[in-house]
Design an enzyme around this catalytic site. Structure first.
Site, PDB file in Angstrom:
ATOM      1  N   ILE A  71       0.846  -1.186   0.000  1.00 55.89           N
ATOM      2  CA  ILE A  71       0.000   0.000   0.000  1.00 55.89           C
ATOM      3  C   ILE A  71       0.885   1.241   0.000  1.00 55.89           C
ATOM      4  O   ILE A  71       1.745   1.404   0.879  1.00 55.89           O
ATOM      5  CB  ILE A  71      -0.927   0.044   1.235  1.00 55.89           C
ATOM      6  CG1 ILE A  71      -1.685  -1.270   1.397  1.00 55.89           C
ATOM      7  CG2 ILE A  71      -1.891   1.222   1.129  1.00 55.89           C
ATOM      8  CD1 ILE A  71      -2.562  -1.639   0.234  1.00 55.89           C
ATOM      9  N   ILE A 105      -8.297  -3.404   4.167  1.00 54.16           N
ATOM     10  CA  ILE A 105      -7.204  -4.124   3.519  1.00 54.16           C
ATOM     11  C   ILE A 105      -6.421  -4.971   4.516  1.00 54.16           C
ATOM     12  O   ILE A 105      -5.911  -6.042   4.166  1.00 54.16           O
ATOM     13  CB  ILE A 105      -6.255  -3.155   2.757  1.00 54.16           C
ATOM     14  CG1 ILE A 105      -5.235  -3.930   1.937  1.00 54.16           C
ATOM     15  CG2 ILE A 105      -5.594  -2.182   3.720  1.00 54.16           C
ATOM     16  CD1 ILE A 105      -5.824  -4.871   0.916  1.00 54.16           C
ATOM     17  N   GLY A 303     -10.613   1.311  -2.913  1.00 53.20           N
ATOM     18  CA  GLY A 303      -9.170   1.441  -3.080  1.00 53.20           C
ATOM     19  C   GLY A 303      -8.455   0.560  -2.066  1.00 53.20           C
ATOM     20  O   GLY A 303      -8.955  -0.506  -1.701  1.00 53.20           O
ATOM     21  N   GLU A 304      -7.280   1.002  -1.627  1.00 49.81           N
ATOM     22  CA  GLU A 304      -6.475   0.285  -0.624  1.00 49.81           C
ATOM     23  C   GLU A 304      -5.952  -1.062  -1.125  1.00 49.81           C
ATOM     24  O   GLU A 304      -5.362  -1.808  -0.357  1.00 49.81           O
ATOM     25  CB  GLU A 304      -7.282   0.008   0.661  1.00 49.81           C
ATOM     26  CG  GLU A 304      -7.862   1.208   1.344  1.00 49.81           C
ATOM     27  CD  GLU A 304      -8.644   0.842   2.608  1.00 49.81           C
ATOM     28  OE1 GLU A 304      -8.699  -0.357   2.973  1.00 49.81           O
ATOM     29  OE2 GLU A 304      -9.190   1.760   3.236  1.00 49.81           O
ATOM     30  N   GLY A 305      -6.211  -1.422  -2.377  1.00 52.17           N
ATOM     31  CA  GLY A 305      -5.868  -2.761  -2.838  1.00 52.17           C
ATOM     32  C   GLY A 305      -6.908  -3.794  -2.455  1.00 52.17           C
ATOM     33  O   GLY A 305      -6.677  -5.005  -2.607  1.00 52.17           O
TER      34      GLY A 305
END
Length: 336
Positions: A71, A105, A303-305
């Site tokens: 991240i 995440i 988001g955040e992966g």
């Protein structure tokens, strides 16, 4: 690990010199897939995923045991234009949340056995407002690329890249428009939830950025319109290729960073799959531009992966079936 580049031109050559999959392993994995105790094609895309993964790992019966989630966080000067529903301070606060283990995440990384690392990139020094100046100097974009490159653990067997950065859907939209073409309104979405006036401001900001900068070169588009976290994701994706480590791409922002690599050198994303289709409006257009079909479509826009981390489970399932199933001969089952 030392990155093998110190300029954007050297980074481009690194992309051009990157290794491809092991063709003998690909053939062996494909042959094995044809002998497993199932009708041909019965596992659908899982079969293609497993063969693709095997080719990049150089193992006809691979294991997936050491995924890494990276991240990267950055702040954006263009936030001064009122393009986000949240203040830039939230980036710092969310980095603290990541490090404390409290974000989505963190839970997804833990659920799928991934090591998670967080990199805050000069959060007290936002990029320049790209409506007035290039977002980064060459030295700054190179430093971010190197941070991403050095973040990849060569011992990992899968990489997921994610981000945090208030204002970065605006930056990603500008980068996507620069490298894939089209007007600002084709790429700009509501991001964290801006209202109609905020959406129009974002469109205007992206249009002004595109008009100001010469972004015919994708790497210059990254420098002039991107953010440190986008550049770091690009660096990590390139490093993973250098180490023959497959990558799962996350949503709109990650895909925009990846598109820079693909347009800088065709085939630069052959070691990547798209983890999911996000709810950010232009993500499908972006995936079409880099010719990636998403593994999941769950309406995520965090988001955040997070979407890519969730897709680790899909890839683990594909690899487990491919490597663990018996062949017809081993199981004593008649083949056809």
């Amino acid at each position: 690990m030392t990155a093998p580049f110190a300029t954007l031109d050297e980074f481009r050559r690194t992309l051009e010199d990157a290794p491809g999959p092991d063709m003998e392993t690909l053939a062996a994995a494909n042959d094995r897939n044809g002998q497993l105790t199932k009708p041909p094609g019965a596992l659908g895309r899982l079969e293609d995923l497993a063969i693709w993964y095997a080719g990049w790992r150089g193992q006809a019966q691979p294991q997936l045991t050491a995924p890494q989630v990276l991240i990267f966080a950055g702040n954006h000067g263009v936030c001064a234009q009122g393009v986000s529903a949240f203040p830039s301070e939230v980036t710092v606060q969310m980095v603290a949340n990541f490090k404390a283990g409290g974000a989505a995440i963190n839970q997804l990384s833990k659920a799928f056995g991934a090591t998670m690392n967080v990199y805050a990139l000069d959060l007290d020094m936002p990029t320049q407002d790209f409506t007035a100046a290039p977002a980064m100097s060459e030295a700054e974009v190179i430093q971010a690329l190197i941070t991403g490159w050095n973040a990849v653990d060569p011992a990992s067997d899968l990489v997921v890249t994610g981000e945090m950065g208030i204002g970065n859907t605006t930056s990603a939209a500008a980068v996507a428009a620069a490298v894939l073409g089209g007007a600002a309104e084709d790429w700009v979405g509501r991001g964290t939830g801006v209202d109609d006036a905020g959406l129009q401001r974002k469109i205007d900001v992206v249009a002004r950025g595109l008009a100001l900068h010469d972004v015919a070169d994708p790497l210059q588009a990254l420098r002039c319109l991107g953010g440190r976290e986008l550049a770091a994701m690009a660096g990590a994706i390139a490093a993973a290729r250098h180490h023959s480590i497959p990558v799962i791409l996350d949503g709109f922002i990650c895909s925009a960073a990846a598109a820079v690599l693909e347009k800088a050198h065709a085939g630069a994303l052959d070691h990547c799959v798209a983890g999911h289709l996000s709810a950010e409006g232009a993500h499908q257009r972006l995936l079409d531009g880099i010719e990636k079909a998403p593994l999941l479509s769950l309406g995520l826009r965090l988001g955040e992966g997070s979407g890519a981390a969730l897709a680790i489970g899909v890839l683990k399932g594909a690899v487990a079936c491919h490597s663990g199933m018996a062949t017809f001969a081993e199981a004593g089952v008649a083949d056809g």
